[in-house]
Write a protein that holds these residues in place. Structure first.
Motif, PDB file in Angstrom:
ATOM      1  N   UNK A 247      64.987  -4.050  47.236  1.00 54.87           N
ATOM      2  CA  UNK A 247      66.202  -4.147  46.403  1.00 54.87           C
ATOM      3  C   UNK A 247      66.714  -2.781  45.945  1.00 54.87           C
ATOM      4  N   UNK A 248      65.947  -1.714  46.226  1.00 58.66           N
ATOM      5  CA  UNK A 248      66.356  -0.384  45.759  1.00 58.66           C
ATOM      6  C   UNK A 248      67.434   0.168  46.696  1.00 58.66           C
ATOM      7  N   UNK A 249      68.590   0.554  46.118  1.00 55.38           N
ATOM      8  CA  UNK A 249      69.718   0.946  46.972  1.00 55.38           C
ATOM      9  C   UNK A 249      69.981   2.446  47.006  1.00 55.38           C
ATOM     10  N   UNK A 250      69.445   3.197  46.036  1.00 52.01           N
ATOM     11  CA  UNK A 250      69.813   4.626  45.928  1.00 52.01           C
ATOM     12  C   UNK A 250      69.348   5.404  47.165  1.00 52.01           C
ATOM     13  N   UNK A 251      70.222   6.246  47.748  1.00 47.93           N
ATOM     14  CA  UNK A 251      69.801   7.052  48.910  1.00 47.93           C
ATOM     15  C   UNK A 251      68.951   8.266  48.537  1.00 47.93           C
ATOM     16  N   UNK A 252      68.967   8.638  47.247  1.00 48.00           N
ATOM     17  CA  UNK A 252      68.149   9.767  46.786  1.00 48.00           C
ATOM     18  C   UNK A 252      67.377   9.313  45.545  1.00 48.00           C
TER      19      UNK A 252
ATOM     20  N   UNK B  22      65.221   6.260  55.537  1.00 50.17           N
ATOM     21  CA  UNK B  22      65.989   7.509  55.436  1.00 50.17           C
ATOM     22  C   UNK B  22      66.266   7.944  54.005  1.00 50.17           C
ATOM     23  N   UNK B  23      65.673   7.240  53.054  1.00 48.54           N
ATOM     24  CA  UNK B  23      65.889   7.627  51.646  1.00 48.54           C
ATOM     25  C   UNK B  23      65.188   8.962  51.393  1.00 48.54           C
ATOM     26  N   UNK B  24      65.883   9.864  50.694  1.00 44.08           N
ATOM     27  CA  UNK B  24      65.262  11.141  50.340  1.00 44.08           C
ATOM     28  C   UNK B  24      64.499  10.940  49.029  1.00 44.08           C
ATOM     29  N   UNK B  25      63.199  11.205  49.074  1.00 40.56           N
ATOM     30  CA  UNK B  25      62.407  11.105  47.841  1.00 40.56           C
ATOM     31  C   UNK B  25      61.974  12.512  47.451  1.00 40.56           C
ATOM     32  N   UNK B  26      62.426  12.945  46.287  1.00 42.11           N
ATOM     33  CA  UNK B  26      62.021  14.262  45.799  1.00 42.11           C
ATOM     34  C   UNK B  26      60.726  14.028  45.014  1.00 42.11           C
ATOM     35  N   UNK B  27      59.580  14.480  45.543  1.00 43.79           N
ATOM     36  CA  UNK B  27      58.302  14.018  44.996  1.00 43.79           C
ATOM     37  C   UNK B  27      57.960  14.629  43.644  1.00 43.79           C
ATOM     38  N   UNK B  28      57.105  13.884  42.934  1.00 45.91           N
ATOM     39  CA  UNK B  28      56.642  14.306  41.611  1.00 45.91           C
ATOM     40  C   UNK B  28      56.143  15.751  41.580  1.00 45.91           C
ATOM     41  N   UNK B  29      55.313  16.135  42.540  1.00 45.13           N
ATOM     42  CA  UNK B  29      54.709  17.471  42.413  1.00 45.13           C
ATOM     43  C   UNK B  29      55.756  18.580  42.565  1.00 45.13           C
TER      44      UNK B  29
END
Ligand code: NAD
Length: 459
Positions: free
Chosen positions: A349-354, A375-382
């Motif tokens: 259900x998550x729609x955000x591309x970033x 293809x979602x860009x995930x800017x990781x925690x670290x």
């Protein structure tokens, strides 16, 4: 180490094993052996300390409170990591969070190792006097393993400058005449804390997003055109309209990140939704974030949950279910609450591309794989949430020098440091098929592996 962090560390080691230009003196059997040693060292904490604090309650009763301090790895320096007060704290969680600290410090070249602490309580259920007693007991039980050159705690969920002040005071009285200022960071400014520490994580989270979507792409416009790069596409799609941002969690990290977004003049954007443990607030035209910050500061940290409370703080918003924030049609979702918020049962259900990880480990391994394939860009925690530990490092230095920087200097030092990391990571990320998370892990693991090798720890 919990499965997701452990498996990405292992994948990073596998990639580095194949890259013969890395640690090139190690070949054949010696190389295999060294990488097996690295996997063993990086996947296991050095120490797991556990105590049951004896806490007298105001009622006269005594309770035993489970508490942890995990020291994951000190290759780069003294162990460093927050202390969390939350009812769901458990050993596996603290071990995983400590491992993330090791990687975060290595990624950003902060000369600390990785540690983490936790106390299994809901702090809202204890009086101020009882919380004071819990903080003192925590230091008494763990004082032998803590210290400015051994292990330096900081705030995390459920703790803040008040708890760090109490803990440092207890450390000082247990060790009279010994250095104590650097024993805890995230203290109040009057008590030796750094200006800007409270805001550092949230500011760093938003800076990461701003730098990627604005500064870096402006300098590297080749990534904007002619390919399937979703980041470029996102940047282009919002060139002529405001970027829509939603923020999950409105505590120390989330509220500051939301305020930074609201005040940002580099990126045209609007914060259309924020949430906390009770509620999501939504307004497609953008929320009045300063008014919400002011409301939460007077109401125990909670966002308004009723029409009357919204009117009281002059905020126009729809009141939605707590988790609705995750499923909105926005450009960027900032996760700044707790772990495991996006998981296999809700990820579709998550729609955000970033997505930017302000919290530690807010996306489970399965959900991360699903989103990355999409293809979602995930800017990781670290990468994104290191502002706190970076400014903690400045606080530790200022304590040693007994010289203090202005807030402006602190934020300049912080953004310069995060920029150096991103300038190292981003060209690699845009240029190769690994997700951003793995690029960050590879970089951190390279740093740790090189030092362990040079210190002769792999055989
Ligand atoms: P905090 O306690 O100040 O705030 C947590 C926020 O999350 C609160 O608004 C709370 O209401 C909300 N929340 C709790 N459960 C929720 C749920 N199920 N859904 C939505 N919101 C929920 O904590 P914080 O210091 O802002 O930390 C948040 C995250 O950031 C944690 O993962 C923490 O480890 C990480 N982090 C914090 C720092 C720091 O300097 N504080 C540094 C690095 C990482």
């Amino acid at each position: 180490m919990a499965s997701q962090t452990g498996s990405i560390v292992q994948q990073s080691l596998n990639a580095l094993l194949e890259d013969k230009s890395f640690l090139q003196n190690l070949q054949d059997d010696a190389r295999e052996q060294a990488f097996t040693s690295l996997a063993a060292i990086l996947s296991t904490p050095n120490h797991v300390h556990k105590s049951f604090l004896r806490v007298p309650l105001d009622s006269g009763k005594v309770v035993r409170v489970p508490s942890f301090r995990v020291q994951h790895n000190d290759t780069l320096g003294p162990y460093k990591g927050g202390i969390r007060f939350h009812e769901s704290v458990n050993e596996d969680e603290v071990v995983n969070l400590a491992a993330l600290m090791t990687l975060k410090n290595a990624l950003h070249e902060v000369p600390f190792g990785g540690g983490k602490g936790g106390v299994v309580i809901n702090p809202r259920e204890f009086s101020v006097k009882e919380l004071h007693s819990i903080c003192k007991k925590y230091v008494q039980y763990f004082s032998d393993i803590l210290g400015p050159d051994k292990d330096i705690p900081a705030p995390d969920v459920g703790t803040g400058d008040r708890e760090m002040d109490w803990m440092m005071a207890e450390y000082k009285s247990i060790r009279p005449g010994k250095p104590y200022r650097g024993s805890f960071t995230g203290k109040s400014v009057v008590n030796g804390g750094s200006l800007g520490r409270r805001e550092a994580t949230g500011k760093g989270v938003f800076f990461t997003l701003r730098y990627m979507l604005h500064d870096f792409l402006k300098e590297n416009s080749k990534w904007l055109s002619g390919n399937d790069n979703i980041f470029g596409k996102t940047a282009l799609s919002v060139a002529n309209r405001p970027l829509k941002i939603a923020v999950q969690g409105f505590g120390n990290v989330g509220s500051v990140a939301a305020l930074e977004a609201y005040q940002c003049t580099y990126l045209q954007n609007k914060v259309v939704a924020v949430s906390d443990r009770n509620v999501t607030l939504y307004n497609s035209e953008g929320l009045n974030i300063p008014a919400l910050v002011s409301f939460t500061s007077k109401n125990g940290g909670d966002l308004p949950t009723t029409v009357e409370q919204l009117a009281e703080c002059d905020v126009k918003a729809d009141i939605e279910d707590r988790d609705e924030v995750l499923y909105l049609d926005v450009d960027v979702l900032i996760l700044a609450a707790l772990e495991d918020q996006v998981h296999k049962d809700n990820v579709q259900q998550v729609k955000a591309p970033v997505i930017v990880e302000g919290a530690n480990a807010p996306i489970t391994g399965e959900a991360d794989t699903y989103l990355s394939k999409k293809g979602v860009i995930i800017v990781p925690d670290i990468l994104a949430n290191a502002g706190g530990v970076i400014v903690s490092y400045f606080e530790w230095l200022q304590g040693r020098e007994t010289q203090f920087y202005s807030e402006q200097e602190v934020f300049k030092l912080l953004f310069d440091k995060m920029k150096v990391t991103m300038d190292t990571i981003l060209p690699q990320f845009f240029g190769d098929p690994f997700p951003l998370r793995q690029n960050c892990y590879i970089h951190a693991v390279m740093k740790l592996s090189t030092i362990l090798y040079r210190q002769g720890k792999l055989y």
